[in-house]
Motif scaffolding. Sequence first.
Motif, PDB file in Angstrom:
ATOM      1  N   ASN A  63     -61.343   9.827 -52.443  1.00  0.00           N
ATOM      2  CA  ASN A  63     -61.976  10.302 -51.206  1.00  0.00           C
ATOM      3  C   ASN A  63     -63.331  10.918 -51.534  1.00  0.00           C
ATOM      4  OD1 ASN A  63     -61.628  13.245 -51.677  1.00  0.00           O
ATOM      5  ND2 ASN A  63     -59.466  12.739 -51.440  1.00  0.00           N
ATOM      6  N   THR A  87     -72.954  21.355 -41.589  1.00  0.00           N
ATOM      7  CA  THR A  87     -72.396  20.170 -42.251  1.00  0.00           C
ATOM      8  C   THR A  87     -70.885  20.233 -42.100  1.00  0.00           C
ATOM      9  OG1 THR A  87     -72.291  18.980 -44.379  1.00  0.00           O
ATOM     10  CG2 THR A  87     -72.289  21.371 -44.487  1.00  0.00           C
ATOM     11  N   PHE A  88     -70.202  19.212 -42.584  1.00  0.00           N
ATOM     12  CA  PHE A  88     -68.737  19.202 -42.590  1.00  0.00           C
ATOM     13  C   PHE A  88     -68.245  20.233 -43.621  1.00  0.00           C
ATOM     14  CE2 PHE A  88     -64.634  17.106 -43.743  1.00  0.00           C
ATOM     15  CZ  PHE A  88     -64.061  17.170 -42.495  1.00  0.00           C
ATOM     16  N   ALA A  90     -66.337  20.210 -46.046  1.00  0.00           N
ATOM     17  CA  ALA A  90     -66.192  19.751 -47.437  1.00  0.00           C
ATOM     18  C   ALA A  90     -67.401  20.113 -48.290  1.00  0.00           C
ATOM     19  CB  ALA A  90     -65.984  18.232 -47.466  1.00  0.00           C
ATOM     20  N   THR A  91     -68.599  20.040 -47.729  1.00  0.00           N
ATOM     21  CA  THR A  91     -69.819  20.288 -48.508  1.00  0.00           C
ATOM     22  C   THR A  91     -69.785  21.691 -49.109  1.00  0.00           C
ATOM     23  OG1 THR A  91     -70.903  19.090 -46.702  1.00  0.00           O
ATOM     24  CG2 THR A  91     -72.328  19.944 -48.446  1.00  0.00           C
ATOM     25  N   PHE A 187     -65.874   7.335 -47.610  1.00  0.00           N
ATOM     26  CA  PHE A 187     -65.315   6.106 -47.043  1.00  0.00           C
ATOM     27  C   PHE A 187     -64.076   6.400 -46.207  1.00  0.00           C
ATOM     28  CE2 PHE A 187     -67.008   3.665 -51.035  1.00  0.00           C
ATOM     29  CZ  PHE A 187     -68.310   3.798 -50.568  1.00  0.00           C
ATOM     30  N   HIS A 188     -64.101   7.557 -45.535  1.00  0.00           N
ATOM     31  CA  HIS A 188     -63.014   7.906 -44.611  1.00  0.00           C
ATOM     32  C   HIS A 188     -63.071   6.955 -43.406  1.00  0.00           C
ATOM     33  CE1 HIS A 188     -60.942  10.295 -41.510  1.00  0.00           C
ATOM     34  NE2 HIS A 188     -60.185  10.633 -42.535  1.00  0.00           N
ATOM     35  N   LYS A 191     -65.816   6.972 -40.866  1.00  0.00           N
ATOM     36  CA  LYS A 191     -67.168   6.577 -41.251  1.00  0.00           C
ATOM     37  C   LYS A 191     -67.349   5.077 -40.971  1.00  0.00           C
ATOM     38  CE  LYS A 191     -67.969  10.724 -42.990  1.00  0.00           C
ATOM     39  NZ  LYS A 191     -66.862  11.670 -43.003  1.00  0.00           N
TER      40      LYS A 191
HETATM   41  C1  LIG Z   1     -66.626  12.934 -44.056  1.00  0.00           C
HETATM   42  C2  LIG Z   1     -67.464  13.950 -44.759  1.00  0.00           C
HETATM   43  C3  LIG Z   1     -67.104  14.472 -46.019  1.00  0.00           C
HETATM   44  C4  LIG Z   1     -65.740  14.284 -46.611  1.00  0.00           C
HETATM   45  O1  LIG Z   1     -65.435  13.044 -47.026  1.00  0.00           O
HETATM   46  P1  LIG Z   1     -63.913  12.593 -47.234  1.00  0.00           P
HETATM   47  O2  LIG Z   1     -64.050  11.190 -47.710  1.00  0.00           O
HETATM   48  O3  LIG Z   1     -63.227  12.695 -45.896  1.00  0.00           O
HETATM   49  O4  LIG Z   1     -63.309  13.496 -48.250  1.00  0.00           O
HETATM   50  C5  LIG Z   1     -68.010  15.286 -46.678  1.00  0.00           C
HETATM   51  N1  LIG Z   1     -69.190  15.617 -46.138  1.00  0.00           N
HETATM   52  C6  LIG Z   1     -69.551  15.184 -44.916  1.00  0.00           C
HETATM   53  C7  LIG Z   1     -70.892  15.580 -44.380  1.00  0.00           C
HETATM   54  C8  LIG Z   1     -68.697  14.352 -44.184  1.00  0.00           C
HETATM   55  O5  LIG Z   1     -69.026  13.964 -42.943  1.00  0.00           O
END
Ligand SMILES: *Cc1c(COP(=O)(O)O)cnc(C)c1O
Length: 374
Positions: A63, A87-88, A90-91, A187-188, A191
């Motif tokens: 992921n 941002t999301f 995860a960043t 590549f979720h 996306k």
């Molecule tokens: C979707 C997304 C991610 C996370 O990616 P995953 O493949 O779901 O782990 C990270 N950063 C941003 C800005 C995203 O939109």
Amino acid sequence: MTTLFKDPIYITRPLAPDLDKYVSLFKNVMKSKMFSNNGQYLIELEEKLKNYLHVENNAVFCNGTTALMIALKSLNLRGYVVTTPFTFPATANVLSWNNLTPIFCDIDYETMNITPEEANKYLDILHTNVSAILPTHIFGNPCDVYGFQELASLYEVNLIYDAAHAFGVEIDGKGIGTFGDISMFSFHPTKLFHTGEGGILTYGASTYAYRKLDETIKQLRNFGIKDDTIGSIRPGINGKMSEFQAIMGLCILDKLQLEREKREIIYHLYRLFLEDIPWIKLLEIEGTTQNSLQYFPIRIIGNSRDEVAERLKEHNVFARKYFYPICSDFPHLQPIESKLPIAKKVSEEILCLPFYGELTADDIEKICSIIIKK
Ligand SMILES: *Cc1c(COP(=O)(O)O)cnc(C)c1O
């Protein structure tokens, strides 16, 4: 009140593979008994994506978040990292997984990206503690990549891009993944291009330094293992992409061109219906840049974003408040203190509209009529 949509309309629908092709590849995987660990389809996907993204090196992952964690680890970062609050999650969260402290830098109101000028304010004062800059190309609209490159060289810090929204984007004819030290694409299934779950890192030219980085990244992806004799030499994790994800990706690649064409039409229809509304602000993508066609963000000026979102929901349309709240408000992060008035304002105005190829012109017209009707 009658709802304009009987079935729910979500922000996106994942592209589905051609079933015959998927089944035929699936049977090959079954026969090979090779379900993971650098299988033939993973290698084929990495090669195809080098071409598609115009990059010299890449590595695919289970992921995008794991890919970004590994990117930061591979560069041995320490201390503070200048990044965006808009941002999301995860960043920002991957910084925490690497024991790094975020410095959230305010964004530009027009582009919604962080800028080299604003980042420079923090680097100027704190540069001995800063080891990297981590911008996001938000909604696929590129950051000032040349300005950031200059800033990173000046302060000798690494530059990593969260390019999760920017698959296929080119700047002045170059793949966006060639800028900075490393870029991550997700590549979720939400996306445009996806592998079920998955992600990729892209990095640099074919120099010696990049061959070493490639080796490090691929070891970190596989428990830090160097080879059978020596074993693990780094704190790697399991970030591998399976063959089932890889064959999904190979099938989805075939679908991209047509989907992009459909989204292009939807993009122009939304603009046509919304561009003259004085309280709606659209994102302008610069002419030299290829649009990622992954999101359709609008801003609702004047405190009525939540009302518009509610009104859409009443009609079965589920727009998303991407990105609200901003990362600096997360209770689990301890960022260096900074003032973020623009990011806060944008997060209260932003709304991402449904955006995928199956939407009809009639759907777009109806969605816009719900938004506009005050
Ligand atoms: C979707 C997304 C991610 C996370 O990616 P995953 O493949 O779901 O782990 C990270 N950063 C941003 C800005 C995203 O939109």
